[in-house]
Design an enzyme around this catalytic site. Structure first.
Site, PDB file in Angstrom:
ATOM      1  CD  GLU A   1       3.765   7.998  -8.404  1.00 58.95           C
ATOM      2  OE1 GLU A   1       4.552   8.952  -8.208  1.00 58.95           O
ATOM      3  OE2 GLU A   1       3.307   7.300  -7.477  1.00 58.95           O
TER       4      GLU A   1
ATOM      5  CG  HIS B   1      -5.457   6.953  -0.553  1.00 59.06           C
ATOM      6  ND1 HIS B   1      -5.078   8.090   0.113  1.00 59.06           N
ATOM      7  CD2 HIS B   1      -4.301   6.301  -0.867  1.00 59.06           C
ATOM      8  CE1 HIS B   1      -3.746   8.122   0.223  1.00 59.06           C
ATOM      9  NE2 HIS B   1      -3.254   7.059  -0.368  1.00 59.06           N
TER      10      HIS B   1
HETATM   11  C1  LIG Z   1       2.412  10.014  -5.258  1.00 65.72           C
HETATM   12  C2  LIG Z   1       2.117   8.766  -4.529  1.00 65.72           C
HETATM   13  N1  LIG Z   1       2.529   7.585  -5.043  1.00 65.72           N
HETATM   14  C3  LIG Z   1       2.283   6.431  -4.403  1.00 65.72           C
HETATM   15  C4  LIG Z   1       1.616   6.414  -3.214  1.00 65.72           C
HETATM   16  C5  LIG Z   1       1.299   5.094  -2.533  1.00 65.72           C
HETATM   17  N2  LIG Z   1       2.134   4.919  -1.337  1.00 65.72           N
HETATM   18  C6  LIG Z   1       1.666   5.206  -0.108  1.00 65.72           C
HETATM   19  S1  LIG Z   1       2.825   4.997   1.078  1.00 65.72           S
HETATM   20  C7  LIG Z   1       3.961   4.497  -0.062  1.00 65.72           C
HETATM   21  C8  LIG Z   1       5.342   4.136   0.374  1.00 65.72           C
HETATM   22  C9  LIG Z   1       6.010   5.304   0.957  1.00 65.72           C
HETATM   23  O1  LIG Z   1       7.293   4.986   1.343  1.00 65.72           O
HETATM   24  P1  LIG Z   1       8.090   5.976   2.252  1.00 65.72           P
HETATM   25  O2  LIG Z   1       8.095   7.336   1.660  1.00 65.72           O
HETATM   26  O3  LIG Z   1       9.407   5.369   2.532  1.00 65.72           O
HETATM   27  O4  LIG Z   1       7.215   6.089   3.600  1.00 65.72           O
HETATM   28  P2  LIG Z   1       6.852   4.932   4.641  1.00 65.72           P
HETATM   29  O5  LIG Z   1       5.605   4.267   4.158  1.00 65.72           O
HETATM   30  O6  LIG Z   1       8.002   4.019   4.718  1.00 65.72           O
HETATM   31  O7  LIG Z   1       6.582   5.676   5.903  1.00 65.72           O
HETATM   32  C10 LIG Z   1       3.427   4.496  -1.342  1.00 65.72           C
HETATM   33  C11 LIG Z   1       4.152   4.088  -2.547  1.00 65.72           C
HETATM   34  C12 LIG Z   1       1.168   7.654  -2.717  1.00 65.72           C
HETATM   35  N3  LIG Z   1       0.472   7.739  -1.570  1.00 65.72           N
HETATM   36  N4  LIG Z   1       1.445   8.797  -3.368  1.00 65.72           N
END
Ligand SMILES: Cc1ncc(C[n+]2csc(CCOP(=O)(O)OP(=O)(O)O)c2C)c(N)n1
Ligand SMILES: Cc1ncc(C[n+]2csc(CCOP(=O)(O)OP(=O)(O)O)c2C)c(N)n1
Ligand SMILES: [Mg+2]
Ligand SMILES: [Mg+2]
Lengths: 328, 338, 328, 338
Positions: free
Chosen positions: D65, D134
């Site tokens: 971000e 959230h």
């Molecule tokens: C700072 C932040 N940005 C965006 C999100 C929204 N978000 C939740 S899970 C996710 C994807 C995460 O991907 P990854 O780190 O590969 O973990 P996975 O879901 O594959 O376990 C996002 C973008 C968040 N929780 N926190």
């Protein structure tokens, strides 16, 4: 460093507990959510991120840890919480929002805290990292044993917290191991589309620490590679970054249509589901029979059932308890 | 307190002394931050600690606020009592998640089973032309979000007692110190902030406002620099024959509404002073807290706060925009009686 | 890619302008600040970060840029602003807080914005990076020429914004070059104490981009290495990370006692002051005489004097103008 | 407006439509964020854009971000008009510096010579058990800090018109949309937010509140979900014979104090509703703005806001803590007459 038979059985059993737990949660989550899917409804409301497929990352690492070691995790924490020994009844009750839950229902599925086994998580991407580094520092300063393990997704490896935390751990040579569960997706965005390198483990050079990539979602390989890293951390040799290739067998969260996933990807992943593979390995390696398998599965299922029953039977907290535990 | 011997300290020295006292008696207490080691903190509030306690307990960090504040959360939950410094509060934007979503909420998420006994100390305020990214107060930004105590002393006595209370508190505490009160000559010094400080350890309770001057005609409420503006205004008003009561909030969270309400019940008039931005801030909260309590007012309450503009560099603009005793006096003189 | 004689003279001249500017600012800054040093006083109040010693980083890079290229900088921006062609009169007036300043006095020395030559900066560590990547993206999307150059200090390379911005530039192959001015200090904290690697340029592998370390604070070497990177960016070859070894001849900001600096460090650095070295080089290479040197110095000094005089002579803005330009 | 044919849209679709209209006519407009491409945004507000405009103008980003919001600032200053999405407003803590110290202030720092015409859209609110990281609104956190407009629609008509106005604005605009009003069934849907939306482009001016229901006995002021609670409470109060006026602020910055003050002048009573935290927030600001204007009140103003606690996961606690029509009615019925 090969796992013993006992360790392999422990790993298999905890993979099973995790898988059964997720499958059960998946079903219960849908209660009250059809015909119209509304997250707010049912015995388990809110977002639900399942870890099906990622069990090897949990057991291959946690097989090396005791309760005194620290684990921090993410929004997708069940498998690792289980392998770390979080009280499953209290965790299930937490996910149901019950008074008997780990936090009395305040945290929910993305906020699993169990200080008895030093497990915690955060729903904010990248925020498993700083706290793990800090806990590791705490052990060094207190001259107490224990290493910290911070898990993160491959998507989180592009968040600033990753860089800062790994650099801090590198400069201070902290006893911490960073485990990236690379399931190749961050919600709908692929690793390739978001990450300037093929392997996040190559980023370890930026922090003066060893980096390892583990292919194949294989609990045994994970056990071996991570074992060395954890031992190095225990011996004062500083941090390690490890990326584990794993697979997200479900959607990002429940309700995810997954239209973004290439056709056939999920089916292909199902074929290399680590759980049957582990069963086959045990059979080959130790003559683990179908009867043995049935027994261990029954055991795992009983543990899950008991936890879920406990959660179901528990009472909700009183609404006004919301005001408590802000300050202590 | 009976003063054996006057021992005037600056807030900077009072803070360092408080930290040193706690570090001597509790080996869990340690300090992390940028330039807090050998340099003694850009604002002097860790001076001497590095020499006494060494690099292990007084740790200079990389410029990685997310990492070291996150690390403090992890260390605090593991039995330590970190004091971390965010050099200027203006920098909170690079690391606020670690502060407001972890430090402040983990205890709640853990149902009280995890504590996060840490202090985040940070400098606030302007007046010396450090421009828009180095002069803010953002009191309300921190105080608006649940789970952290937010305190800010206006003098060295309170600074020492509140720092000790903050370190001993089982909850996360944000300790804001105003640069112009710090007693660092190079920032300009509010002399009234330099007061007698006893040598021994003592606590000033968090969440208790102080009536720092009694009066009957108007209540002036402020925090840090606002208190000093209020006191000066009160002296000017006295010359006009007006008796002003001045309340030093000292703590934004918990907020001692009772003390403010009691005072306004007595005076019937209210002026709130804040160097933080005007809208959606402390001044609005205090006024609302008083009127929703149904306190009978003789005049419409007024506020003297920083206008809703980025803080300008140039001296004429910055000085014009800052709260001041004159603005408080003028707010009193133009109050709409009701 | 060697600089032409003309380019070398341009570089030398702008190093001189920068150095004279800083020396003049240094003197004026102290006006009204003695006997008691109080930042709030004098014709130039507030913090003052001088760039003495870092001139090679400015000229070796900006020699390759035109007004349409974008440069973002930090809290220590004068040398680069000068090399990028920021209107020196308006910049001096800004530093004095005058109405004729770049922003009418609102920004001051840490907030130099000159859209005519696409120069901007931020006082927050690491925040030169994202905007440069975005400006580069803008040029690609608008199919307009121009590369972006983001400067940062070596201390900033441990800030999360560094990681995120470089990864973004790497994934999107943006026409941007990242220049680290490694003066080995972040206020009082040494690079060694804060950074887990020896050379930040090694971190480039984490972003799939080339990384270069340039030793010796040498404007010619900088010109050569950076020239290639900028050309690659212009040609659509994507970003580069370059770390330049340089030296901070003054304190972090004015008023800094610098007790933390090892004995003799500053004296040693004075001996390799890049300005006399450049003069010697010009003499050797092109037979640049003492008279030539005196002439170019006089020219540089006249430019600085004119700018300072303009700043001194300009009026302060009306206080109420503070309310303007929040929204436009 | 004369309605040719009813065309009810959700806020999500209205936002996507507004963005599409502007993207068709202005090739400087583009969208960046996480999962806003093929997926169409987790909350549906970019659905269809990827298909129409392609991956170049509808860019999925890494989970970075700070980088992509910083990049938007750079692109906006270079002639583009980025629309960036911060998926949940709760995540602002990882990137707020790019927002409040750059996006919001660069124009000022540049004396107006640089503009930052960008829209930061972000989801707010809870009610569906998404817990403490959230479900937040943090309206006041954004509105407190100068240099950015902050708007938040309560229905699809306003959403479209305000999105178009935001994109066309030469200043940075934070566009907050409440998840429960989004019209995504899986989040529960406030049906009253789904209203007729004309096909053509139109602007709803930023900084103008709307009196969405007229009344004479009490003014209920809210934004997003608070407006709907207010409208429902007004219907219940009507059954009690009480005539409530409901004001939809629509915009927190600029804040249309006049409309609120005019309304309270008429009704003499004020209840402010906010799903954001109670203290140092919007409710305090509105109450203070009214009383400092010297408006004569028949009763002490009241507020119905989220308590100062992290948002709990479990349904009984969360639902209990949220503002509701019942709480508004009860606030009216227990108002202290003065
Ligand atoms: C700072 C932040 N940005 C965006 C999100 C929204 N978000 C939740 S899970 C996710 C994807 C995460 O991907 P990854 O780190 O590969 O973990 P996975 O879901 O594959 O376990 C996002 C973008 C968040 N929780 N926190
Ligand atoms: C996010 C943030 N943290 C801390 C600071 C305070 N600060 C200003 S300059 C500086 C040192 C920067 O070091 P470096 O990046 O090497 O640049 P240099 O000063 O050497 O030019 C620090 C810590 C800041 N401005 N922003
Ligand atoms: Mg992933
Ligand atoms: Mg440096």
């Amino acid at each position: 460093m090969k796992p013993s038979q006992e360790q392999e059985l422990w790993m298999y059993k905890h993979m099973l507990i995790s898988r059964f737990f997720e499958e059960t949660i998946e079903k219960i989550y849908m209660e009250g959510k059809s015909p119209a899917f509304n997250m707010a409804n049912g015995p388990i409301p809110g977002e639900m991120h399942l870890s099906n497929g990622q069990e090897p990352c949990a057991v291959g690492v946690c097989a090396h840890l005791t309760a005194e070691d620290i684990v921090t995790h993410t929004h997708r924490p069940h498998h690792v919480a289980i392998a770390k020994g979080v009280d499953l009844k209290a965790m299930a009750a937490e996910i149901f929002g019950k008074k008997t839950g780990l936090s009395g229902g305040r945290g929910g599925h993305m906020h699993i805290f169990d200080p008895k086994v030093n497990f915690s998580c955060s729903g904010i991407i990248g925020q498993s990292i700083g706290p793990a580094a800090g806990a590791a520092l705490s052990r060094v300063m207190q001259k107490k044993p224990g290493v910290a393990v911070a898990y993160l997704g491959e998507g989180a490896a592009n968040q600033g917290a990753f860089h800062e935390g790994l650099n801090l751990a590198g400069v201070w040579k902290l006893p911490v191991v960073f485990i990236i569960e690379d399931n190749s997706w961050g919600i709908s965005v692929s690793k390739r589309a978001s990450t300037a390198v093929e392997r996040n483990s190559d980023r370890a050079v930026a922090y003066g620490m060893p980096g390892e990539f583990i292919e194949g979602n294989d609990p045994i390989k994970i056990f071996e590679v991570v074992g060395k890293a954890i031992q190095r951390a225990r011996d004062g040799g500083g941090p390690t970054l490890i990326e584990i290739e794993t697979s997200r067998l479900a959607g990002h969260f429940m309700g995810d249509g997954e239209a973004y996933r290439p056709a056939g990807e999920k089916e292909a992943l199902q074929k290399i589901d680590p759980i049957p593979l582990m069963q086959q390995r045990l059979a080959k390696e130790y003559g683990f029979s179908d009867a043995d398998d049935a027994a261990i599965k029954a055991e795992a299922r009983a543990i899950v059932d008991e936890a879920i029953q406990f959660a179901r039977d528990s009472e909700y907290p009183a609404p006004e308890e919301a005001m408590e535990k802000v300050f202590v | 307190m009976s003063q054996v011997k006057e021992r005037k300290l600056t807030i900077a020295r009072a803070m360092a002394e408080a930290i040193a006292i706690e570090m001597r008696t509790d080996d869990k207490v340690f300090v992390m931050g940028e330039d807090i080691g050998e340099l003694g903190g850009v604002f002097g509030n860790t001076r001497g600690l590095y020499k006494e306690f060494g690099a292990e307990r007084v740790r200079d960090t990389p410029i990685s606020e997310t990492a070291f504040i996150g690390a403090a959360v992890g260390a605090a939950s593991d039995g330590m009592k970190p004091i971390v410094e965010l050099m200027f509060v203006d920098f909170f934007g690079v690391c606020f998640d670690a502060i407001y979503n972890m430090m402040a909420k983990n205890t709640y998420f853990a149902g009280g089973n995890v504590t996060v006994p840490m202090v985040l100390m940070t400098s606030t305020g302007g007046g010396y032309s450090d421009a828009g990214q180095h002069s803010q107060c953002v009191h309300a930004t921190f105080a608006h979000l649940p789970g952290m105590k937010v305190v800010a002393p206006s003098n060295a006595y309170d600074a020492k007692g509140m720092m000790i209370a903050s370190i001993r508190d089982n909850n996360p505490v944000v300790f804001m110190f105003h640069k112009a009160l710090q007693g660092m000559g190079w920032l300009g010094t509010e002399k009234d902030a330099i007061v007698h400080v006893p040598e021994e350890a003592y606590e000033v309770p968090l969440g208790k406002a102080a009536v720092v001057r009694e009066g009957t005609d108007v209540t002036i409420v402020g925090i840090t620099s606002g208190v000093h503006h209020g006191l000066k205004a009160a002296r000017e008003l006295e010359a006009q024959g007006v008796s002003a009561e001045v309340v030093d909030l000292r703590s934004l969270v918990p907020l001692d509404r009772d003390t403010v309400i009691e005072s306004v019940k007595k005076t019937g008039r209210l002026i709130v002073v804040d160097e933080d931005y005007h809208s959606y801030g402390m001044t609005g909260e205090i006024i609302a807290s008083v009127v929703e309590a149904g306190v009978a007012l003789k005049a419409a309450p007024a506020r003297v706060a920083y206008p809703d503009i980025p803080i300008p560099f140039t001296r004429p603009m910055e000085q014009w925009a800052l709260p001041s005793p004159e603005k408080i006096v003028s707010a009193f003189n133009t109050m709409k009686e009701i």
